[in-house]
Write an enzyme that holds these catalytic residues in place. Structure first.
Site, PDB file in Angstrom:
ATOM      1  N   LYS A   1       0.840  -1.199   0.000  1.00 56.97           N
ATOM      2  CA  LYS A   1       0.000   0.000   0.000  1.00 56.97           C
ATOM      3  C   LYS A   1       0.877   1.251   0.000  1.00 56.97           C
ATOM      4  CE  LYS A   1      -3.913  -1.857   2.695  1.00 56.97           C
ATOM      5  NZ  LYS A   1      -4.964  -1.648   1.670  1.00 56.97           N
TER       6      LYS A   1
ATOM      7  N   ARG B   1     -10.466 -11.554   1.868  1.00 61.11           N
ATOM      8  CA  ARG B   1     -11.324 -12.601   1.299  1.00 61.11           C
ATOM      9  C   ARG B   1     -10.638 -13.958   1.331  1.00 61.11           C
ATOM     10  NH1 ARG B   1     -11.657  -9.252  -4.180  1.00 61.11           N
ATOM     11  NH2 ARG B   1     -11.243  -7.642  -2.610  1.00 61.11           N
TER      12      ARG B   1
HETATM   13  N1  BES Z   1      -8.127  -3.773   4.417  1.00 66.54           N
HETATM   14  C1  BES Z   1      -8.287  -3.316   3.080  1.00 66.54           C
HETATM   15  C2  BES Z   1      -9.570  -2.492   2.879  1.00 66.54           C
HETATM   16  C3  BES Z   1      -9.675  -1.224   3.663  1.00 66.54           C
HETATM   17  C4  BES Z   1      -9.226  -0.028   3.129  1.00 66.54           C
HETATM   18  C5  BES Z   1     -10.278  -1.207   4.902  1.00 66.54           C
HETATM   19  C6  BES Z   1      -9.350   1.143   3.835  1.00 66.54           C
HETATM   20  C7  BES Z   1     -10.406  -0.030   5.611  1.00 66.54           C
HETATM   21  C8  BES Z   1      -9.945   1.153   5.078  1.00 66.54           C
HETATM   22  C9  BES Z   1      -8.322  -4.498   2.125  1.00 66.54           C
HETATM   23  O1  BES Z   1      -7.560  -5.587   2.505  1.00 66.54           O
HETATM   24  C10 BES Z   1      -7.813  -4.027   0.806  1.00 66.54           C
HETATM   25  O2  BES Z   1      -6.676  -3.699   0.733  1.00 66.54           O
HETATM   26  N2  BES Z   1      -8.673  -4.003  -0.196  1.00 66.54           N
HETATM   27  C11 BES Z   1      -8.297  -3.580  -1.486  1.00 66.54           C
HETATM   28  C12 BES Z   1      -8.836  -4.588  -2.470  1.00 66.54           C
HETATM   29  C13 BES Z   1      -8.280  -4.431  -3.853  1.00 66.54           C
HETATM   30  C14 BES Z   1      -6.791  -4.751  -3.868  1.00 66.54           C
HETATM   31  C15 BES Z   1      -9.013  -5.351  -4.787  1.00 66.54           C
HETATM   32  C16 BES Z   1      -8.908  -2.203  -1.720  1.00 66.54           C
HETATM   33  O3  BES Z   1      -9.995  -1.932  -1.234  1.00 66.54           O
HETATM   34  O4  BES Z   1      -8.235  -1.383  -2.359  1.00 66.54           O
HETATM   35 MN    MN Z   2      -5.555  -5.400   1.857  1.00 70.34          MN
END
Ligand code: BES
Ligand code: MN
Ligand code: ZN
Length: 497
Positions: free
Chosen positions: A275, A349
């Site tokens: 990230k 997931r």
């Molecule tokens: N934990 C994150 C989602 C999240 C983001 C929760 C901000 C709370 C605040 C999750 O694991 C994630 O990174 N999701 C990605 C999915 C994508 C890579 C398909 C996302 O939402 O960008």
């Molecule tokens: Mn994630």
């Protein structure tokens, strides 16, 4: 919960510290309140006129050292039209009351009486719930307080009510739920260097003191079960992955349980698909789903709910490392289905795929609710006021929506449909773990659905509500403890007895 606050009950005749009273529109007070305020003469009327305070719902009037009363402060809170108030409004008004008590005040008395008279025991309990949730602070890592923000060592908040004895009973349920929310908030607020999977599992294990049977599976045990998706997420971390199963058997023997499953990513760096640095610290809260499940199990056991319930939390840390899983890797789940990893940041997931399958096959639950801070996309769709609800069963969906309105932990139904499946079909495996930019929360839910079979199932995407949501009258903390009250209500209304 600041453990320095002590809550108690007194008759209407005992006034101590800051006094908080309620009034309806046009400054209508209840009889006990009128009696207590009589020595102030027309002071309140004059102060209200000066401040244009009329008693509208949620408005407040603050009087320092009111003449006639030997009290440091008098706070009047408007309730608006009493007939329009729902139980959740009493919780909110309790929060507003607590918010008006200065942090430096050592004592407060809250009059549990509205214009129509003393509150019934259940409504007093709602008021208490609101004050407890509002009083929550997470300051265990602060070694100094700013000047003027020092807190007294001991604070007592007393609720004056008609029949203190009767309230104690209604209070049992409310205390169980409040303690559950506080437990969940504490877990979400803890930093990831303190709360890694093994430590989280240890804290969940303390629920054994309430009669919950807690079992922790380590990585070796999960490997034996074939949980390749969950273990793949954790393999880049120095912290071992854990799966915790909590069982509360308060219902009839042999009745299939209700099951709650939480995403417990103790820290989500994104893994190899790392990230951006901005805001990454928030990913210590990526275990808010698991925190809610622990808080809920606490609530159910503490109030001795007549239900058989299973709580399961998949605990991992998602880190980049030489041993971490890569985009392009293919993992095999416990269900036998295979997954191609496209993005290691779509890890929640993967954890849920194995935990959902395990719970479904092992416990044959009559329903499954999972909670996960799963997608940023759910915030794009719904903001932070509603959690996303995805459900394969209309009755379960209706029940969740109703419980959401009643508790104020609101959910909004989103679609599931086979047409979305093609977005997550993979060239190399049975499915891939991301479905592209469009409908990101839907494809994530659709993915989990592939591990649920025919069991009635609801998935709550709490990425917007689990932490960092706008402050409310009953929550000023970063971790919200969202979902404990919602699911406790779902169980109480539909699955007990
Ligand atoms: N934990 C994150 C989602 C999240 C983001 C929760 C901000 C709370 C605040 C999750 O694991 C994630 O990174 N999701 C990605 C999915 C994508 C890579 C398909 C996302 O939402 O960008
Ligand atoms: Mn994630
Ligand atoms: Zn995540």
């Amino acid at each position: 919960m600041p453990d320095h606050i002590k809550f108690g009950f007194t008759p209407f005749t005992q006034l101590q510290g800051v006094l908080v009273v309620f009034c309806a529109e046009n400054l209508k007070f209840g009889p006990a309140t009128q009696k207590a305020l009589a020595p102030t003469g027309d002071l309140i009327r004059r102060a209200a006129a000066a401040d244009r305070f009329t008693g509208k719902d949620g408005s407040t009037l603050d009087l320092v050292a009111p003449s006639g009363l030997r009290l440091p402060r008098l706070i009047v809170i408007g309730t608006g039209k009493e007939s329009e108030l729902k139980p959740r409004d009493f919780v909110r008004l309790g929060g507003i009351a607590m918010g008006k008590v200065p942090t430096a005040a050592p004592d407060a008395t809250i009059f549990a009486e509205f214009a129509s008279g003393p509150l019934k025991a259940d409504r007093v309990a709602d008021l208490v719930l609101g004050t407890r949730l509002r009083a929550y602070i997470f300051d265990r890592y602060k070694t100094k307080h700013k000047e003027g923000e020092e807190r007294p060592k001991k604070v007592s908040v007393n609720f004056a009510c008609a029949n203190p004895g009767a309230v104690e009973k209604s209070l049992l349920g409310v205390t169980a739920v409040a303690d559950g929310v506080v437990l969940a908030r504490d877990l979400v607020n803890e930093p990831a260097n303190v709360l890694y999977p093994a430590e989280f599992a240890r804290r969940a294990s303390s629920l054994a003191k309430l009669g919950i049977v807690v079992e922790t599976l380590d990585a070796a045990a999960m490997k034996k079960l074939g949980m390749g998706a969950l273990l793949g997420v954790g393999q880049g971390s120095v912290h071992e992955s854990k799966l915790v199963i909590m069982r509360w058997n308060g219902g009839k023997r042999g009745v299939n349980p209700v099951a709650f499953i939480g995403k417990g990513v103790c820290f989500d760096s994104g893994g190899i698909s790392i990230k951006p640095a901005q805001g990454m610290e928030d990913m210590k809260g990526d275990m808010a789903g698991a925190a809610c499940v622990v808080g809920l199990m606490h609530a159910l056991a503490a109030r001795k709910a007549k239900v058989n319930a299973v709580g399961a939390i998949g605990l991992v840390e998602n880190m980049p490392d030489g041993k971490a899983q890569r985009p392009g890797d293919i993992v095999k789940t416990m269900s036998g289905q295979t997954i191609e990893i496209i993005n290691t940041d779509a890890e929640g997931r993967l954890v849920l795929a194995d935990v959902v399958h395990y719970v479904n096959t092992k416990f044959k639950p009559k329903l499954i609710v999972d909670l996960a801070t799963l997608t940023g996309a759910i915030m794009v769709a719904l903001g932070q006021e509603h959690a996303g609800l995805f459900c394969n069963d209309d009755q379960l969906s209706e029940r969740l929506i109703k419980a959401g309105i009643e508790t104020g932990e609101k959910v909004w139904r989103m679609p599931l449909a086979p047409e979305y499946d093609k977005l997550i079909d993979s060239k190399f495996a049975d499915m891939k773990n991301t479905g592209g930019r469009f409908g990101g929360s839907i494809t994530a839910a659709q993915f989990i659905g592939r591990f649920v079979g025919k069991t009635p199932w609801a998935h709550l995407d709490i990425a917007g509500t689990g932490f960092s949501s706008p402050a409310t009258d009953i929550n000023k903390s970063w971790g919200s403890g969202w979902g404990v009250r919602l699911l406790d209500r779902l169980v109480a209304e539909n699955y007990e007895g």
